[in-house]
Scaffold this active site. Structure first.
Site, PDB file in Angstrom:
ATOM      1  N   ASP A 141      35.779  44.296  40.129  1.00 30.92           N
ATOM      2  CA  ASP A 141      36.265  45.289  41.099  1.00 30.92           C
ATOM      3  C   ASP A 141      36.733  46.584  40.439  1.00 30.92           C
ATOM      4  O   ASP A 141      37.937  46.847  40.325  1.00 30.92           O
ATOM      5  CB  ASP A 141      37.399  44.685  41.928  1.00 30.92           C
TER       6      ASP A 141
ATOM      7  N   GLU B 249      37.982  32.567  39.031  1.00 30.13           N
ATOM      8  CA  GLU B 249      38.845  32.530  37.820  1.00 30.13           C
ATOM      9  C   GLU B 249      39.679  31.246  37.776  1.00 30.13           C
ATOM     10  O   GLU B 249      39.996  30.828  36.672  1.00 30.13           O
ATOM     11  CB  GLU B 249      39.760  33.759  37.811  1.00 30.13           C
TER      12      GLU B 249
ATOM     13  N   ASP C 164      31.769  34.139  43.411  1.00 27.17           N
ATOM     14  CA  ASP C 164      32.905  35.054  43.263  1.00 27.17           C
ATOM     15  C   ASP C 164      34.224  34.272  43.184  1.00 27.17           C
ATOM     16  O   ASP C 164      34.233  33.056  43.368  1.00 27.17           O
ATOM     17  CB  ASP C 164      32.902  36.011  44.462  1.00 27.17           C
TER      18      ASP C 164
END
Ligand code: GLC
Length: 728
Positions: free
Chosen positions: A436, A324, A321
């Site tokens: 999300d 980015e 997770d």
């Protein structure tokens, strides 16, 4: 300006300058013969400072597909998309960027062609937003590779794209079971209780995730011993119940003396550095962290080996997770904010617009491009590259680190690997979920569209957080989403901290019963789902397809809320509040409708092509089997592999002739690549008032345990013939 090389009959590479080697492409390009070339087919080229614009005049009938993880319609016309990976939890319609960058599109219309730009920083696709007829692609660089796929067939363009970037990843079979997650399973006891509850309520479940709370102070590769005193024991006990545990892994390494990840990374120079050569600092969950420099192969090996902590416990799935990489703030950003607050304080009596503007400044503190421009990666050849230039490759390389080392840690074992951030090519080693989203009805249609677009990019194994991640969900929303999720390859209910819990038992008895039936239905479809998935990868055909990829004509081009799930089944989920049914279109052929709730109850009805309103109560999802094709079901079980599948039920509408190639393998290893799989070729021909059934098997290593097949074969007039056949 460009050099050109013809890679296949359909695929041409146009190279500008000296592109960064991203790793997206698996074909050896350098051995090719490049020739000088100044034009690109279809496009007019405009140079503007250091940017290149590609301009294409679209015709009225042109439809644009692709672009993977983007918002908006399935037909990408009418919006701007910006590929610069970002952690934005507000997926509102105007947003231009999400977690992944997927600059591959297909234009289908007057001309039909595909295009892929291999460039790892910002690219803008303005597809008829600024000017409704103009497609304008902006690459702010002179160093990139541009591929044109020249074929009239959308599916051949996709095949070419997979030949170039690799075939989709294959997870273990249990990854097609139901999965439960929530950000805030705070303790081992809570996780154990969730597992128990699934078995008590009789809801099948294969996976439970542990989110960031299992870690000690959010330090990656640690376990909080107070809250999870026996993580390993928990993993083992859940395994006995058929439930696999998957931990979340975040890239930011907490800056903390004596924490081994920090000390090792610092000592070996494994972190990204700032302009002064110091380890770059950015805050994420643990507070200030350093980012591992995943663009370096030594760092990747170091990182990948750390998963041993979990593989030693028997864990075979990971959830990468925040890659980015997400930045909550940098020290500089925080200082600016504090300054701003101080100035507000000084002017507290008269503050007006300043407070309004401060809100904007506050938002800009996270994931700010200036911060991404302020750190560097040391590459394998020792050179430094600014992060901004390769921004979209960070999650890709974190996940490459995981995938490469998992092959060493667990040889010949398939793994479930999710990454939030992605770039083309990630699809051959892992997959992504849609990030999300929110418990909004509006996000169900986003899920349906993105599912189709991501499949075009090779992310076959994908899905959204079922029930929605942020915001509170209602029972109705979760039920409808559980129905949709039952027909997406990755099926996980996940929700955020401080939102209303949404596990199937969190509402009322009736909702629980409905959700049990839905999940059981999913498991009944397992032989079909797995077989279709494996066949899709083998054939390089998307597992989920828009109807317009299968049927001709303008009418189907407008259909974005129904999709083909494998070759035989069309799914038309109900995705609006308070609806007791929906409008849908049945293209070209006859369809066998099953508005499904319980696997055991099948009220099938034959439909002619046309437009219909189909009733579907809260517990029902409209499914349609295509004429002359078949689906396969088996008895549901508590988890994948709980029992051997010895009986199959084959259902179809056969007006003429149908063949189904049922595939199965051991579900956990790569032995299928050595021919260790089984096939049943089920061939059904219509004959007067009967059906002739022929079943042939290929099963060299005795994979198939099928002893009996129940046939439920419908004729065009809706009459059914049921027969049983003993196999072997
Ligand atoms: C991110 C992830 C989400 C996870 C949360 C806490 O927001 O996208 O799925 O639950 O972080 O780890």
């Amino acid at each position: 300006m460009f050099t050109k090389t013809q890679l296949t009959q359909y695929t041409t590479l146009y190279r500008s300058g000296k592109p960064f080697k991203t790793g997206a492409v698996i074909v050896d390009l350098e051995s090719n013969d490049f020739q000088q070339n100044d034009t690109i087919p279809y496009f007019q080229i405009e140079e503007e400072n250091n940017k290149i614009n590609f301009i294409y005049k679209m015709s009225k009938e042109d439809v644009v597909y692709g672009l993977g993880e983007t918002l908006g319609a399935l037909n990408k016309r009418g919006k701007i998309y910006r590929f610069y990976n970002t952690d934005d939890p507000e997926h509102t319609p105007e947003k231009m960027s999400l977690y992944g960058s997927h600059p591959f599109m297909i234009l289908d219309g007057k001309n039909t062609f595909g295009l892929f730009i291999d460039y790892p920083s910002e690219i803008i696709f303005d597809i008829g937003f600024t000017d409704k007829d103009i497609l304008k692609i902006t690459v702010p660089s002179k160093d990139f590779d541009l591929y044109i796929f020249d074929s009239d067939e959308k599916l051949s363009i996709i095949k070419e794209y997979f030949n170039l970037t690799g075939k989709p990843y294959i997870p273990p079979k249990w990854a097609f079971g139901f999965q439960q997650s929530r950000w805030s399973y705070f303790s081992e006891e809570e996780v154990r209780n969730v597992a128990k509850k699934f078995r008590e309520t009789g809801i099948p479940c294969d996976v439970i995730y542990t989110d960031i709370d299992y870690m000690d102070s959010y330090k990656v590769f640690t376990i909080n011993k107070d809250k999870f005193p026996n993580y390993e024991g928990m993993v083992k006990d859940l395994k006995e119940m058929g439930i696999k545990v998957i931990p979340i892994i975040d890239p930011g390494v907490k800056i903390e003396k004596d924490y081994s990840m920090y000390e090792e990374g610092k000592e070996k120079g494994f972190f990204c550095v700032d302009e002064n050569g110091n380890d770059f600092v950015a805050a994420v969950w643990p507070g200030p962290t350093h980012f591992p420099n995943f663009l370096n192969s030594e760092v990747r090996r170091w990182w990948g080996k750390k998963y041993k902590l979990f593989t030693d416990m028997g864990i075979k799935g990971f959830w990468n997770d925040m890659n980015e990489p997400s930045i909550f703030y940098t020290p500089k950003g925080l200082d600016n904010l504090i300054e701003l607050l101080k100035s507000l304080e000084k002017n507290k009596e008269n503050a007006g617009i300043e407070v309004f503007l401060a809100r904007e400044t506050l938002l800009k503190i996270a994931n700010n491009r200036e911060d991404y421009k302020s750190f560097y990666h040391k590459l394998d050849d020792g050179s430094l590259i600014n992060h901004d230039m390769v921004h979209n490759l960070y999650g890709f390389n974190m996940t490459k680190a995981t995938a490469d080392e998992l092959k060493e840690l667990c040889p010949n074992e398939r793994y479930l690997l999710l990454s939030r951030s992605s770039y083309p090519g990630l699809h051959r080693m892992a997959s992504i979920w849609m990030g999300d989203n929110k418990s909004w009805w509006e996000h169900m249609i986003v899920n349906i569209r993105m599912l189709q677009s991501l499949n075009m990019m090779g992310f076959f194994y994908t899905g959204a957080d079922v029930g929605g991640f942020g915001a509170d969900s209602s029972a109705e929303l979760v039920i409808r989403w559980m129905e949709l999720g039952a027909f997406t390859p990755f099926y996980r209910n996940h929700s955020a901290l401080n939102t209303r819990p949404q596990e199937p038992w969190q509402f009322d008895e009736e909702s629980l019963n409905i959700m049990r039936d839905i999940v059981r239905l999913r498991y009944a479809f397992l032989p079909y789902t797995y077989s279709e998935y494996m066949n899709s990868v083998k054939e390089s055909v998307p597992f989920v397809k828009p109807l317009s990829f299968v049927f001709e004509g303008d009418r189907v081009k407008d259909i974005e809320d129904q999709y083909m799930y494998g070759e035989s089944l069309m799914v038309a989920p109900v995705y609006e509040q308070n609806k007791k049914g929906r409008y849908l279109h049945l293209p070209e052929v006859k369809w066998l409708n099953w508005t499904a709730s319980k696997y055991e109850e099948r009220n099938m009805k034959v439909y002619e092509p046309g437009d219909y309103y189909i009733e579907a109560d809260l517990n029902e999802i409209p499914l349609f089997i295509k004429e002359n094709s078949l689906i396969l079901l088996s008895e549901p079980m508590n988890y994948v592999g709980e029992k051997e599948i010895t009986e199959l039920t084959v259902i179809g509408l056969v007006s003429d002739h149908a063949v189904y190639n049922y595939y199965d393998d051991d579900g956990t290893t790569y032995n299928f690549t050595k021919g260790e799989f089984g096939n049943l070729i089920i061939d059904i021909t219509k004959a007067d008032n009967d059906f002739k059934i022929d079943v042939k098997s290929y099963d060299p290593v005795n994979i198939l345990k099928i002893k009996k097949i129940h046939f439920e074969i419908y004729d065009s007039d809706g009459s059914v013939i049921k027969k049983d056949m003993i196999i072997g």
